[in-house]
Design an enzyme around this catalytic site. Structure first.
Site, PDB file in Angstrom:
ATOM      1  CE1 TYR A 215      -3.002  -3.064   1.008  1.00  0.00           C
ATOM      2  CE2 TYR A 215      -2.510  -2.660   3.311  1.00  0.00           C
ATOM      3  CZ  TYR A 215      -3.118  -3.417   2.342  1.00  0.00           C
ATOM      4  OH  TYR A 215      -3.833  -4.529   2.694  1.00  0.00           O
TER       5      TYR A 215
ATOM      6  CB  CYS B  41       1.703   0.705   4.200  1.00  0.00           C
ATOM      7  SG  CYS B  41       2.760  -0.422   5.122  1.00  0.00           S
TER       8      CYS B  41
ATOM      9  CG  PHE C  70       5.536  -1.505   8.527  1.00  0.00           C
ATOM     10  CD1 PHE C  70       6.590  -1.588   9.428  1.00  0.00           C
ATOM     11  CD2 PHE C  70       4.257  -1.344   9.028  1.00  0.00           C
ATOM     12  CE1 PHE C  70       6.373  -1.531  10.798  1.00  0.00           C
ATOM     13  CE2 PHE C  70       4.019  -1.277  10.398  1.00  0.00           C
ATOM     14  CZ  PHE C  70       5.082  -1.366  11.284  1.00  0.00           C
ATOM     15  CB  CYS C  71       4.838  -0.289   1.870  1.00  0.00           C
ATOM     16  SG  CYS C  71       3.682  -1.623   2.267  1.00  0.00           S
TER      17      CYS C  71
END
Length: 279
Positions: free
Chosen positions: A14, A17, A19-20
């Site tokens: 995403y 996001c 973390f992404c």
């Protein structure tokens, strides 16, 4: 330098996001080409091939196809592969085994062993980390980004109904939604996340004004980098720099980001990070 075509990467993500965003910051800084598959956050059919149902997921092919899960595992494994060509990527990934644990509330979750370690031999370790303290510092602040900084994002970007609506407008615009899904997500999601952010505030024992926690955390990071270094990694970012930058970057364009730039000392470091990643 990797031979052309030797490492094929596909990132399932995403866009908004944190973390992404961490993984993208790492891949971009290291100049690694990769394809992006934006995942629909409601249906998630793009990752139906995977029993692991979170993002990011990185599919890597360095001779044989391999799935890497968890942002910190992805970063540690690929970094190890770039430095040390002794082991196959498959073997390197095996050094980060998933372990099932149960939370205080009885929920079963997957954790990954060693995820902040680079799996290097003694010679490689000395080249990357000339003194032991450098490695300890990098691991400490990578963990801090995952365990603390990330949890300050939602309470800050959904702090008020107006901010929640602006955040979901951004999420829908940048994400992969159908027209009706987008409208539903924007208005229903904004209301839901406004109330969820209050729960998160309580869970993480944040102050009434969550901006104060964000400012304090960001200034703590700037203080740790210090006045005598461009980055925590010295003249170039290390994995902690890339993690913190990746997390904070998802707030760009939102009120929380603008407030952070005005009320903390982060701006010089943040601008240096932008410049060095673009190069």
């Amino acid at each position: 330098q990797l031979p052309a075509g030797s490492l094929q990467l596909t990132l399932y993500q995403y866009k908004t996001c944190p973390f992404c965003s961490k993984v993208r910051a790492f891949l971009d800084y290291h100049g690694l080409p990769y394809e992006i598959v934006e995942v629909n956050p409601i249906m998630r059919k793009e990752i139906k091939f995977s029993s692991y149902r979170k993002v990011p997921i990185l599919l890597a092919n360095a001779g044989s196809p391999l799935q890497l899960n968890d942002s910190s595992v992805i970063i540690s494994a690929i970094k190890t592969y770039l430095i040390s060509r002794r082991n196959s990527l498959e073997e390197i990934v095996s050094f980060y085994p998933p372990v099932k644990t149960v939370t205080e509330k009885g929920k079963e979750v997957l954790e990954y062993e060693n995820k902040y370690w680079l799996m290097l031999d003694e010679k490689e370790t000395k080249r990357v980390y000339p003194v032991k303290e450098v490695r300890v510092e990098e691991m400490k602040w990578r963990k801090w980004a995952d365990d603390w900084l990330v949890h300050l994002i939602s309470p800050n970007v959904y702090r008020t109904p107006k901010e929640a609506l602006a955040s979901f407008d951004y999420i829908v615009r940048e994400g992969k939604f159908g027209t009706l899904e987008g409208l539903f997500a924007k208005y229903v999601g904004a209301v839901a996340m406004f109330f969820v952010s209050k729960r998160l505030k309580k869970r993480h024992q944040l102050r009434d004004d969550v901006r104060e926690d964000l400012y304090e955390a960001v200034n703590e990071w700037v203080k740790a980098v210090g006045k005598n270094r461009l980055f925590m990694g010295g003249n170039q970012p290390n994995l902690a720099d890339l993690a913190v930058y990746g997390v904070l970057r998802v707030m760009e364009g939102l009120e929380a980001f603008d407030d952070m730039m005005v009320h903390t000392n982060i701006q010089p470091w943040y601008q240096r990070m932008e410049e060095v990643i673009q190069k």
